[in-house]
Design a protein around this motif. Structure first.
Motif, PDB file in Angstrom:
ATOM      1  N   ARG A  50      11.294 -12.617   9.180  1.00 33.50           N
ATOM      2  CA  ARG A  50      10.110 -12.961   9.982  1.00 33.50           C
ATOM      3  C   ARG A  50       9.420 -11.703  10.495  1.00 33.50           C
ATOM      4  O   ARG A  50       8.198 -11.589  10.469  1.00 33.50           O
ATOM      5  N   MET A  51      10.217 -10.752  10.977  1.00 35.92           N
ATOM      6  CA  MET A  51       9.659  -9.509  11.483  1.00 35.92           C
ATOM      7  C   MET A  51       8.945  -8.737  10.366  1.00 35.92           C
ATOM      8  O   MET A  51       7.872  -8.184  10.571  1.00 35.92           O
ATOM      9  N   ALA A  52       9.558  -8.727   9.197  1.00 33.98           N
ATOM     10  CA  ALA A  52       8.956  -8.022   8.062  1.00 33.98           C
ATOM     11  C   ALA A  52       7.635  -8.655   7.660  1.00 33.98           C
ATOM     12  O   ALA A  52       6.678  -7.956   7.317  1.00 33.98           O
ATOM     13  N   ARG A  53       7.559  -9.967   7.705  1.00 31.96           N
ATOM     14  CA  ARG A  53       6.327 -10.671   7.324  1.00 31.96           C
ATOM     15  C   ARG A  53       5.251 -10.562   8.403  1.00 31.96           C
ATOM     16  O   ARG A  53       4.084 -10.777   8.124  1.00 31.96           O
ATOM     17  N   GLY A  54       5.658 -10.237   9.621  1.00 39.27           N
ATOM     18  CA  GLY A  54       4.712 -10.192  10.734  1.00 39.27           C
ATOM     19  C   GLY A  54       4.414  -8.781  11.191  1.00 39.27           C
ATOM     20  O   GLY A  54       3.601  -8.068  10.606  1.00 39.27           O
ATOM     21  N   VAL A  55       5.108  -8.372  12.239  1.00 40.27           N
ATOM     22  CA  VAL A  55       4.791  -7.106  12.901  1.00 40.27           C
ATOM     23  C   VAL A  55       4.970  -5.896  11.984  1.00 40.27           C
ATOM     24  O   VAL A  55       4.197  -4.943  12.056  1.00 40.27           O
ATOM     25  N   ILE A  56       5.940  -5.917  11.113  1.00 42.34           N
ATOM     26  CA  ILE A  56       6.159  -4.760  10.236  1.00 42.34           C
ATOM     27  C   ILE A  56       4.995  -4.607   9.262  1.00 42.34           C
ATOM     28  O   ILE A  56       4.490  -3.509   9.050  1.00 42.34           O
ATOM     29  N   ARG A  57       4.543  -5.712   8.687  1.00 41.63           N
ATOM     30  CA  ARG A  57       3.353  -5.639   7.805  1.00 41.63           C
ATOM     31  C   ARG A  57       2.106  -5.262   8.588  1.00 41.63           C
ATOM     32  O   ARG A  57       1.288  -4.488   8.118  1.00 41.63           O
ATOM     33  N   GLU A  58       1.948  -5.834   9.783  1.00 43.10           N
ATOM     34  CA  GLU A  58       0.763  -5.566  10.604  1.00 43.10           C
ATOM     35  C   GLU A  58       0.657  -4.091  10.999  1.00 43.10           C
ATOM     36  O   GLU A  58      -0.436  -3.595  11.210  1.00 43.10           O
ATOM     37  N   SER A  59       1.792  -3.436  11.134  1.00 43.81           N
ATOM     38  CA  SER A  59       1.800  -2.049  11.594  1.00 43.81           C
ATOM     39  C   SER A  59       2.085  -1.062  10.461  1.00 43.81           C
ATOM     40  O   SER A  59       2.372   0.099  10.717  1.00 43.81           O
ATOM     41  N   LEU A  84      14.561  -6.883   4.228  1.00 43.34           N
ATOM     42  CA  LEU A  84      13.432  -5.978   4.459  1.00 43.34           C
ATOM     43  C   LEU A  84      12.878  -5.426   3.148  1.00 43.34           C
ATOM     44  O   LEU A  84      11.663  -5.341   2.968  1.00 43.34           O
ATOM     45  N   ILE A  85      13.763  -5.071   2.240  1.00 43.56           N
ATOM     46  CA  ILE A  85      13.321  -4.537   0.945  1.00 43.56           C
ATOM     47  C   ILE A  85      12.568  -5.593   0.153  1.00 43.56           C
ATOM     48  O   ILE A  85      11.571  -5.298  -0.507  1.00 43.56           O
ATOM     49  N   GLU A  86      13.016  -6.833   0.247  1.00 47.14           N
ATOM     50  CA  GLU A  86      12.325  -7.914  -0.452  1.00 47.14           C
ATOM     51  C   GLU A  86      10.900  -8.082   0.074  1.00 47.14           C
ATOM     52  O   GLU A  86       9.970  -8.295  -0.690  1.00 47.14           O
ATOM     53  N   GLU A  87      10.729  -7.964   1.388  1.00 49.00           N
ATOM     54  CA  GLU A  87       9.411  -8.145   2.000  1.00 49.00           C
ATOM     55  C   GLU A  87       8.558  -6.877   1.969  1.00 49.00           C
ATOM     56  O   GLU A  87       7.339  -6.960   1.966  1.00 49.00           O
ATOM     57  N   CYS A  88       9.198  -5.716   1.973  1.00 48.90           N
ATOM     58  CA  CYS A  88       8.498  -4.420   1.967  1.00 48.90           C
ATOM     59  C   CYS A  88       9.140  -3.518   0.917  1.00 48.90           C
ATOM     60  O   CYS A  88       9.839  -2.562   1.249  1.00 48.90           O
ATOM     61  N   PRO A  89       8.918  -3.812  -0.357  1.00 50.14           N
ATOM     62  CA  PRO A  89       9.655  -3.109  -1.413  1.00 50.14           C
ATOM     63  C   PRO A  89       9.416  -1.597  -1.483  1.00 50.14           C
ATOM     64  O   PRO A  89      10.262  -0.872  -1.981  1.00 50.14           O
TER      65      PRO A  89
END
Length: 131
Positions: A50-59, A84-89
């Motif tokens: 959830r964090m990776a899909r939200g705040v991590i992508r936003e920032s 995290l790697i799956e969401e932010c490869p």
């Protein structure tokens, strides 16, 4: 989500202050330096996702890499790393490995070696050994 988004707004504000804080990201001729983001407050893999899909992508434009700290025994560090790697490869991911919290094995060196092999296979780019 609201708190995480507030943190992104606060981080953007701190950057805009241009060097008024010790953690300024504007050293060396005014070129913007990105910070590493230590992912804390997530309690399970779903939280990390959830964090990776939200705040991590936003920032994403604010950080150069992500850290996963090892604060307690039994944390599924590699499972969190995989999420995290799956969401932010393309992220530069550093997983912290605390010897204090990984004492379950009688072969500490072998356990660490296996952890490193598994982490690299997942795509982890850095491992911080905390002694």
């Amino acid at each position: 989500p609201g708190v995480a988004l507030s943190l992104v707004v606060a981080l953007r504000h701190c950057i805009s202050l241009r060097g008024r804080f010790a953690f300024s990201m504007l050293p060396h001729g005014g070129a913007v330096q990105k910070c590493r983001l230590e992912v804390m407050g997530a309690h399970d893999t779903a939280d990390y996702r959830r964090m990776a899909r939200g705040v991590i992508r936003e920032s994403r434009d604010l950080w150069s890499g992500l850290n996963i700290p090892n604060k307690k025994p039994g944390e599924p560090l590699l499972e969190w790393a995989a999420a995290l790697i799956e969401e932010c490869p393309d992220c530069d991911l550093c997983v912290h490995y605390s010897l204090k919290h990984q004492r379950d094995s009688s072969d500490a060196a072998g356990a660490f070696e296996r952890f490193c092999i598994d982490a690299v296979a997942l795509g982890v780019t850095r491992i911080l050994l905390v002694t």
